[in-house]
Enzyme design. Structure first.
Site, PDB file in Angstrom:
ATOM      1  CG  ASP A 292      -2.172   0.819   0.994  1.00 23.80           C
ATOM      2  OD1 ASP A 292      -3.190   0.595   1.667  1.00 23.80           O
ATOM      3  OD2 ASP A 292      -2.112   1.717   0.120  1.00 23.80           O
TER       4      ASP A 292
HETATM    5  C1  GLC Z   1      -4.302   4.415  -0.177  1.00 21.94           C
HETATM    6  C2  GLC Z   1      -5.207   3.223   0.022  1.00 21.94           C
HETATM    7  C3  GLC Z   1      -5.219   2.259  -1.137  1.00 21.94           C
HETATM    8  C4  GLC Z   1      -5.067   3.044  -2.422  1.00 21.94           C
HETATM    9  C5  GLC Z   1      -3.672   3.625  -2.418  1.00 21.94           C
HETATM   10  C6  GLC Z   1      -3.435   4.485  -3.668  1.00 21.94           C
HETATM   11  O1  GLC Z   1      -3.635   4.739   0.976  1.00 21.94           O
HETATM   12  O2  GLC Z   1      -5.034   2.495   1.235  1.00 21.94           O
HETATM   13  O3  GLC Z   1      -6.469   1.548  -1.108  1.00 21.94           O
HETATM   14  O4  GLC Z   1      -5.246   2.200  -3.545  1.00 21.94           O
HETATM   15  O5  GLC Z   1      -3.397   4.392  -1.259  1.00 21.94           O
HETATM   16  O6  GLC Z   1      -4.214   5.637  -3.610  1.00 21.94           O
END
Ligand code: GLC
Length: 657
Positions: A292
């Site tokens: 993430d």
């Molecule tokens: C965020 C989220 C994830 C998302 C990523 C990109 O923190 O947790 O679900 O796809 O960052 O935006």
């Protein structure tokens, strides 16, 4: 003479480098191992991560960091070896990219579909597949390679801020619907990304930083602990991993996103048992694992655990280079991750030079958004056949959200759509008259809320603003002008924070008195009242549901919600949604209520999943706990009668008739 020699020397060196370039292995033509071997160490490390959140203050030399404005990130390219970049974009309710670009007339709007929680109420994997196909088409035609969807964590507690983005409390339904969405998305040739693996069932202390300005990609450490989910192996396997297992085996997602949180002491993105032993070896996952955004803390541990790609990337480069240099990280580990990353690159539309049009079929997708919204809505109450509306011409629309329907939750799961249909607009399109004085009061209220705010982003201001209180006298005047009263109760929540019990899960006093007063006034005049729940997660219902005649759970059903709601109110569509999550009778009945969001209460470090496998209906059914509305509940306009039921046996052995 000298000039000729120099010129000949120049020609030779040109030939030599051209020859060298011609001899360089090319991705897609030569064995991947050869391509990996031809990479320099710096190139190898760069390919293990994204290029940041766009317009980095110090982008890697020569790299244009943003390919598709508004996408979540992109990976590195090595043109000399035929390695193209890949663009990753959110999210689970539709593609999220910037809708406007500098110096461009064309807009880049996307379709806002119902959220996962809403779609799950349809129980219809074909329908969910069609939504996936539409989302995937928008990702493809707008030039993205991976759509970061579906989110599929289990809804363990009603207060989790991202429940709107997740399907259900049940792992089987979660896995089946996630698999349907993945197949739909990937039919377009773009990658899906099941997330957040695993046990990311709350937002409180999910990570330990605050993004400063998105553009810089730099973050400020908050000093918070990162929550550690403490879960028994049985609950982990049967509840929190099971859905992911089904989705991996039944839909083969090209990518998977590990989560922010720790699990039994280890960051999931640094957890070899989870990512290699279980996910790859046991389940046969053959895609790539992305972290993430800025998750985890030890890039070396992430590499050795099998977390191939670090997103948004760009700031772990030095750590990895020095780990390689001081031999705390074996280059073989990097090479095997790179082999997976390069085989992923070869599957992307960009690698195949797909000529994206930037003109997806938005009108067709609007039809899918409306149909999926209709099938997601749940009829919770319909006493005296109040619905579908009969003999109704004039509708009194109460509740601020009647005029600003909530399409979806906040955070990375947002969609930049061009227009959302409110209940007001849907009813007018459906041939009804909406009571004017009431509409004017709400429109004025909304304008005042918006104009009084100094906030730059006003998109969700009204959603989170307390409901407007109305006097009974004023309500009585509207009753005289209308045939029926509709009250919309809106709720929003989002990524990065969890909901509260008071004035959030439990309706506010202003909302409760609005329902009570409107019901008293309209019932005295022998007229009916319908409550519409435009919510992202369950709310308390037992204390007020006896007041209105009917209740429709609309959920957050994307940009076409107001039209879909009208189809149901009119009877053009028969409501068929069934709950995929329990509405508890009281929050205190929720098995995880006492321990959510973790210990110590003021700043949780550990979330003890003492509820074990008893999540949702598994708890309420096993221990005979009364609920508000049970898992699977949902009415329709059809009356069913069962009679003369006989059983072939009194005990169930393999089958019974
Ligand atoms: C965020 C989220 C994830 C998302 C990523 C990109 O923190 O947790 O679900 O796809 O960052 O935006």
């Amino acid at each position: 003479m000298k000039k000729i020699t120099l010129f000949l020397l120049f020609l030779f060196s040109l030939h030599f480098f051209a020859q060298k370039k011609i001899n360089l292995p090319q991705l897609g033509k030569d064995d991947i191992k050869k391509v990996v071997a031809a990479l320099s160490t710096e190139e190898k490390v760069s390919l293990l991560m994204g290029l940041g959140l766009g317009n980095f203050k110090n982008p890697p030399a020569g790299e244009k960091t943003v390919i598709i404005p508004g996408a979540a990130s992109r990976t590195f390219a090595v043109p000399g070896l035929g390695i193209t970049p890949a663009v990753f974009a959110d999210g689970p309710a539709g593609l999220r990219i910037q809708s406007q670009r500098d110096n461009e007339k064309q807009s880049y709007y996307c379709t806002a579909f119902p959220t996962a929680t809403a779609l799950a109420s349809s129980w219809n994997s074909e329908l969910v597949g069609s939504v996936g196909r539409a989302m995937g088409n928008e990702a493809l035609e707008y030039g993205c390679d991976v759509l970061l969807a579906p989110g599929m964590n289990i809804q363990r507690n009603p207060l989790c801020g991202r429940n709107f983005e997740y399907f259900t409390e049940d792992p089987l339904l979660s896995g089946k619907l996630a698999a349907a969405l993945v197949k739909g998305i990937q039919e377009n040739g773009v990658g899906a990304c099941i997330k957040h693996f695993a046990a990311n069932n709350q937002e409180t202390n999910r990570h330990n930083f605050d993004p400063l300005e998105v553009g810089t990609g730099w973050h400020r450490e908050t000093g918070n602990p990162v929550i550690n989910a403490v879960i028994s192996q049985r609950a982990l396997r049967e509840i929190y991993l099971r859905g992911f297992e089904i989705a991996v085996k039944e839909s083969h997602p090209i990518t998977l996103m590990s989560s922010y949180n720790r699990l039994n002491g280890f960051y999931t993105s640094e957890n070899k048992d989870l990512l290699t032993t279980i996910l790859r070896k046991e389940w046969g996952f053959d895609g790539i694992i992305s972290s993430d955004w800025r998750a985890g803390s030890d890039a070396t541990a992430q590499m050795t655990s099998g977390n191939d790609l670090l997103m948004p990337g760009c700031y772990q480069r030095d750590a990895l280079l020095s780990a390689l240099k001081n031999k705390t990280l074996d280059i073989k580990v990097i090479d095997s991750n790179l082999e997976r990353i390069l085989s992923f690159v070869m599957k992307t539309p960009r690698f195949k030079s797909y000529p994206f049009s930037s003109k997806p079929d938005l009108s067709q997708h609007t039809i899918i958004a409306r149909q999926s919204a209709v099938e997601s809505m749940v009829l919770l109450k319909n006493s005296n056949s109040t619905l579908p509306m009969k003999g109704v011409k004039r509708v009194a629309l109460f509740g601020k959200t009647s005029y600003r329907f909530i399409t979806g939750g906040t955070g990375s799961g947002e969609v930049n759509y061009s227009h959302a249909v409110s209940p007001r607009e849907g009813l007018i399109d459906g041939g009804y008259r909406v009571v004017k004085p009431l509409e004017e009061v709400y429109e004025h209220f909304i304008d005042t809320v918006l104009s009084n705010s100094k906030q730059e982003n006003k998109k969700y201001l009204v959603d989170f603003h307390p409901e407007l209180a109305l006097s009974k006298e004023f309500i009585a005047r509207q009753e005289g002008l209308s045939d029926i009263a509709l009250i919309t109760i809106g709720r929003n929540s989002g990524e990065g924070w969890d909901r509260k019990e008071k004035d959030d899960y439990v309706l506010s006093e202003a909302e409760l008195s609005l329902i009570r007063n409107v019901s008293e006034v309209y019932h005295a005049a022998k007229k009916r009242v319908v409550v519409i729940l435009n919510i992202g997660g369950v709310v308390e219902v037992a204390s007020w549901r006896n007041d209105p005649d009917a209740i429709i759970l609309a959920w957050q059903t994307g940009q076409e919600g107001g039209g879909a709601l009208t189809d149901i109110l009119k009877g053009d569509e028969n409501p068929s949604g069934k709950l995929a999550v329990t509405f508890p009778f009281a929050y205190s009945d929720v098995p995880s209520a006492k321990m959510f969001p973790g210990e110590p209460k003021e700043n949780p470090v550990n979330a003890f999943y003492n509820d074990g496998i008893y999540v949702g209906y598994r708890y309420y059914n096993s221990f005979h706990i009364k609920t508000g509305y049970e898992f699977g509940y949902g009415m329709s306009y059809t009356n069913f009668l069962y009679s003369d039921l006989k059983l072939s046996d009194t005990t169930f052995n393999d089958s019974i008739e």
